[in-house]
Design a protein around this motif. Sequence first.
Motif, PDB file in Angstrom:
ATOM      1  N   THR A  62     -44.389  13.486  15.013  1.00 29.60           N
ATOM      2  CA  THR A  62     -45.331  13.639  13.908  1.00 29.60           C
ATOM      3  C   THR A  62     -44.663  14.041  12.594  1.00 29.60           C
ATOM      4  O   THR A  62     -43.482  14.377  12.545  1.00 29.60           O
ATOM      5  CB  THR A  62     -46.410  14.687  14.238  1.00 29.60           C
ATOM      6  N   THR A  63     -45.502  14.042  11.561  1.00 27.39           N
ATOM      7  CA  THR A  63     -45.047  14.433  10.229  1.00 27.39           C
ATOM      8  C   THR A  63     -44.672  15.909  10.166  1.00 27.39           C
ATOM      9  O   THR A  63     -43.957  16.331   9.256  1.00 27.39           O
ATOM     10  CB  THR A  63     -46.152  14.167   9.196  1.00 27.39           C
ATOM     11  N   GLU A  64     -45.159  16.693  11.109  1.00 28.89           N
ATOM     12  CA  GLU A  64     -44.854  18.124  11.152  1.00 28.89           C
ATOM     13  C   GLU A  64     -43.595  18.419  11.966  1.00 28.89           C
ATOM     14  O   GLU A  64     -43.302  19.583  12.261  1.00 28.89           O
ATOM     15  CB  GLU A  64     -46.036  18.898  11.744  1.00 28.89           C
ATOM     16  N   GLY A  65     -42.872  17.365  12.352  1.00 33.22           N
ATOM     17  CA  GLY A  65     -41.668  17.562  13.145  1.00 33.22           C
ATOM     18  C   GLY A  65     -41.970  17.986  14.574  1.00 33.22           C
ATOM     19  O   GLY A  65     -41.093  18.469  15.289  1.00 33.22           O
ATOM     20  N   ARG A  66     -43.205  17.805  14.986  1.00 26.30           N
ATOM     21  CA  ARG A  66     -43.602  18.153  16.358  1.00 26.30           C
ATOM     22  C   ARG A  66     -43.601  16.901  17.226  1.00 26.30           C
ATOM     23  O   ARG A  66     -43.782  15.784  16.739  1.00 26.30           O
ATOM     24  CB  ARG A  66     -44.988  18.796  16.377  1.00 26.30           C
ATOM     25  N   ILE A  67     -43.419  17.116  18.524  1.00 25.10           N
ATOM     26  CA  ILE A  67     -43.484  16.008  19.480  1.00 25.10           C
ATOM     27  C   ILE A  67     -44.529  16.329  20.532  1.00 25.10           C
ATOM     28  O   ILE A  67     -44.433  17.324  21.268  1.00 25.10           O
ATOM     29  CB  ILE A  67     -42.120  15.728  20.124  1.00 25.10           C
ATOM     30  N   TYR A  68     -45.566  15.495  20.559  1.00 26.69           N
ATOM     31  CA  TYR A  68     -46.587  15.568  21.598  1.00 26.69           C
ATOM     32  C   TYR A  68     -46.047  14.853  22.831  1.00 26.69           C
ATOM     33  O   TYR A  68     -45.557  13.732  22.730  1.00 26.69           O
ATOM     34  CB  TYR A  68     -47.873  14.875  21.144  1.00 26.69           C
ATOM     35  N   HIS A  69     -46.190  15.493  23.982  1.00 26.87           N
ATOM     36  CA  HIS A  69     -45.651  14.912  25.220  1.00 26.87           C
ATOM     37  C   HIS A  69     -46.692  14.954  26.324  1.00 26.87           C
ATOM     38  O   HIS A  69     -47.389  15.950  26.509  1.00 26.87           O
ATOM     39  CB  HIS A  69     -44.404  15.679  25.677  1.00 26.87           C
ATOM     40  N   SER A  70     -46.815  13.848  27.034  1.00 27.35           N
ATOM     41  CA  SER A  70     -47.648  13.798  28.235  1.00 27.35           C
ATOM     42  C   SER A  70     -46.832  13.192  29.362  1.00 27.35           C
ATOM     43  O   SER A  70     -46.176  12.165  29.181  1.00 27.35           O
ATOM     44  CB  SER A  70     -48.900  12.959  27.997  1.00 27.35           C
ATOM     45  N   ALA A  71     -46.872  13.828  30.528  1.00 27.60           N
ATOM     46  CA  ALA A  71     -46.150  13.328  31.697  1.00 27.60           C
ATOM     47  C   ALA A  71     -47.057  12.532  32.621  1.00 27.60           C
ATOM     48  O   ALA A  71     -46.615  12.036  33.657  1.00 27.60           O
ATOM     49  CB  ALA A  71     -45.518  14.487  32.464  1.00 27.60           C
ATOM     50  N   ASP A  72     -48.343  12.402  32.238  1.00 26.03           N
ATOM     51  CA  ASP A  72     -49.299  11.707  33.100  1.00 26.03           C
ATOM     52  C   ASP A  72     -50.128  10.682  32.313  1.00 26.03           C
ATOM     53  O   ASP A  72     -51.343  10.592  32.473  1.00 26.03           O
ATOM     54  CB  ASP A  72     -50.195  12.711  33.814  1.00 26.03           C
ATOM     55  N   LYS A  73     -49.445   9.954  31.448  1.00 20.08           N
ATOM     56  CA  LYS A  73     -50.060   8.851  30.703  1.00 20.08           C
ATOM     57  C   LYS A  73     -51.267   9.279  29.867  1.00 20.08           C
ATOM     58  O   LYS A  73     -52.259   8.572  29.770  1.00 20.08           O
ATOM     59  CB  LYS A  73     -50.448   7.708  31.648  1.00 20.08           C
ATOM     60  N   GLY A  74     -51.151  10.458  29.280  1.00 17.51           N
ATOM     61  CA  GLY A  74     -52.155  10.872  28.315  1.00 17.51           C
ATOM     62  C   GLY A  74     -53.273  11.739  28.841  1.00 17.51           C
ATOM     63  O   GLY A  74     -54.206  12.055  28.090  1.00 17.51           O
ATOM     64  N   THR A  75     -53.200  12.166  30.090  1.00 21.42           N
ATOM     65  CA  THR A  75     -54.259  13.024  30.639  1.00 21.42           C
ATOM     66  C   THR A  75     -54.107  14.460  30.162  1.00 21.42           C
ATOM     67  O   THR A  75     -55.072  15.095  29.721  1.00 21.42           O
ATOM     68  CB  THR A  75     -54.261  12.983  32.179  1.00 21.42           C
TER      69      THR A  75
ATOM     70  N   TYR B 202     -33.975   6.121  26.067  1.00 20.12           N
ATOM     71  CA  TYR B 202     -33.168   5.205  26.879  1.00 20.12           C
ATOM     72  C   TYR B 202     -33.655   5.223  28.323  1.00 20.12           C
ATOM     73  O   TYR B 202     -33.641   4.207  29.010  1.00 20.12           O
ATOM     74  CB  TYR B 202     -31.695   5.586  26.808  1.00 20.12           C
ATOM     75  N   ASP B 203     -34.074   6.400  28.769  1.00 16.98           N
ATOM     76  CA  ASP B 203     -34.673   6.578  30.096  1.00 16.98           C
ATOM     77  C   ASP B 203     -35.607   7.783  29.996  1.00 16.98           C
ATOM     78  O   ASP B 203     -35.944   8.215  28.891  1.00 16.98           O
ATOM     79  CB  ASP B 203     -33.602   6.756  31.179  1.00 16.98           C
ATOM     80  N   GLU B 204     -36.029   8.337  31.110  1.00 18.13           N
ATOM     81  CA  GLU B 204     -36.993   9.434  31.062  1.00 18.13           C
ATOM     82  C   GLU B 204     -36.391  10.755  30.583  1.00 18.13           C
ATOM     83  O   GLU B 204     -37.127  11.720  30.341  1.00 18.13           O
ATOM     84  CB  GLU B 204     -37.644   9.630  32.432  1.00 18.13           C
ATOM     85  N   ASN B 205     -35.069  10.816  30.448  1.00 19.30           N
ATOM     86  CA  ASN B 205     -34.429  12.053  30.012  1.00 19.30           C
ATOM     87  C   ASN B 205     -33.827  11.977  28.616  1.00 19.30           C
ATOM     88  O   ASN B 205     -33.936  12.913  27.831  1.00 19.30           O
ATOM     89  CB  ASN B 205     -33.317  12.448  30.999  1.00 19.30           C
ATOM     90  N   LEU B 206     -33.199  10.851  28.300  1.00 23.74           N
ATOM     91  CA  LEU B 206     -32.439  10.740  27.052  1.00 23.74           C
ATOM     92  C   LEU B 206     -33.269  10.114  25.942  1.00 23.74           C
ATOM     93  O   LEU B 206     -33.699   8.964  26.045  1.00 23.74           O
ATOM     94  CB  LEU B 206     -31.183   9.898  27.293  1.00 23.74           C
TER      95      LEU B 206
ATOM     96  N   ASP C  44     -33.254  16.229  28.251  1.00 21.59           N
ATOM     97  CA  ASP C  44     -34.074  16.760  29.347  1.00 21.59           C
ATOM     98  C   ASP C  44     -35.526  16.299  29.245  1.00 21.59           C
ATOM     99  O   ASP C  44     -36.454  17.038  29.551  1.00 21.59           O
ATOM    100  CB  ASP C  44     -33.987  18.292  29.384  1.00 21.59           C
ATOM    101  N   GLY C  45     -35.711  15.072  28.773  1.00 12.39           N
ATOM    102  CA  GLY C  45     -37.052  14.514  28.725  1.00 12.39           C
ATOM    103  C   GLY C  45     -37.951  15.099  27.659  1.00 12.39           C
ATOM    104  O   GLY C  45     -39.173  14.995  27.759  1.00 12.39           O
ATOM    105  N   GLY C  46     -37.346  15.718  26.652  1.00 12.20           N
ATOM    106  CA  GLY C  46     -38.135  16.257  25.548  1.00 12.20           C
ATOM    107  C   GLY C  46     -38.519  17.715  25.680  1.00 12.20           C
ATOM    108  O   GLY C  46     -39.251  18.236  24.843  1.00 12.20           O
ATOM    109  N   LYS C  47     -38.014  18.387  26.723  1.00 13.75           N
ATOM    110  CA  LYS C  47     -38.290  19.822  26.841  1.00 13.75           C
ATOM    111  C   LYS C  47     -37.622  20.579  25.697  1.00 13.75           C
ATOM    112  O   LYS C  47     -38.167  21.540  25.156  1.00 13.75           O
ATOM    113  CB  LYS C  47     -37.805  20.358  28.188  1.00 13.75           C
TER     114      LYS C  47
END
Length: 343
Positions: free
Chosen positions: A197-210, A234-238, A261-264
């Motif tokens: 986002t514009t706020e430099g934040r990253i929204y993450h979902s591990a279950d397709k948006g649930t 590149y994959d689920e981690n990088l 680490d997948g965005g952690k």
Amino acid sequence: MRLSIVLLSLLVLASCSTEKKQQPFQTVSVTPVFEDSVSIRAITFLDGQTLAFAGSGGVYGTVDVNSNKVRSNIQTYDSLTPSFRAVGKTSKDFFMLSIESPALLYKTGGNGKMVVVYKEEGEGVFYDAMTFWNDMEGIAVGDTVDGCLSIILTKDGGESWAKIPCSSLPEGIEGEGAFAASNSNIAVAGNQVWIGTTEGRIYHSADKGTTWNIQQTPIIHEEPTQGIYSMDFYDENLGFAIGGDYTSPESNEKNKIITVDGGKTWNLIADGQEPDYKSCVQFVPNSEGKGLVTIGFTGISYSADGGENWKELSEESFFTLRFLNDSIAYAAGSNRIAKLEFK
């Protein structure tokens, strides 16, 4: 005798392995394939020989990558001419999503025409990017409305779309959005999705948006023109994200971040070094996550070591790119689409 044959076989295998290993890019050639008075920020490959695009002025179409033959059309809605900055695809259909109200999401229909499968009107409505996990499930993201980021989902191949209620999303920040710069501030891998986002934040979902969580990254985000413009996994981690401030395009402070680490966690990389502001970044296919190309109106830059070091390959101006294979990509920008051949 047998030992000699074994050694020879090993040498041949080693030689083949060395030959197949991708060599770092040194140059890029740029060949225009489409030129028109249209701004194009969204492209996608429908298959191995067809590039689809959509842009301003309702213009959309395809490029045959073998012949470079272009087919284009203009989409209107009543008396409106939508402007498109997001596209997506399944194995059967092409989708394009307009900015501003009314937001119009089109899907390929019968007789070669596009049909509206989702419409949203209201103050602040502005959609920025979309993508699909598979042939049935897709996602699109827009700016904050009524206190949360706008996210819509499909689970039936794009026939219908539903907006996630704010009660099921993290609380947004007033004015927070996702730059509609290159249709690449959203990325998916496995069941996961990340939205920058514009706020430099990253929204993450591990279950397709649930369910969702948010990571605040160290990317620059103090001004409305700053934040994450593009990301790729590149994959689920990088994953890698880039941006900066398009009003200060020469700045390269706090505009590149990486996760392993997948965005952690996200960390700055090549801080204070090239490249400067860019609107799109993509991993090079088959590069083991080491090859990255980033693009913007400031030119084309390349890293062969996962983003630690970069070199400028061209001053050519573009907004977005997608790879066809590990040495050929297509890029789009102001008034054109071009073939990029990396060597």
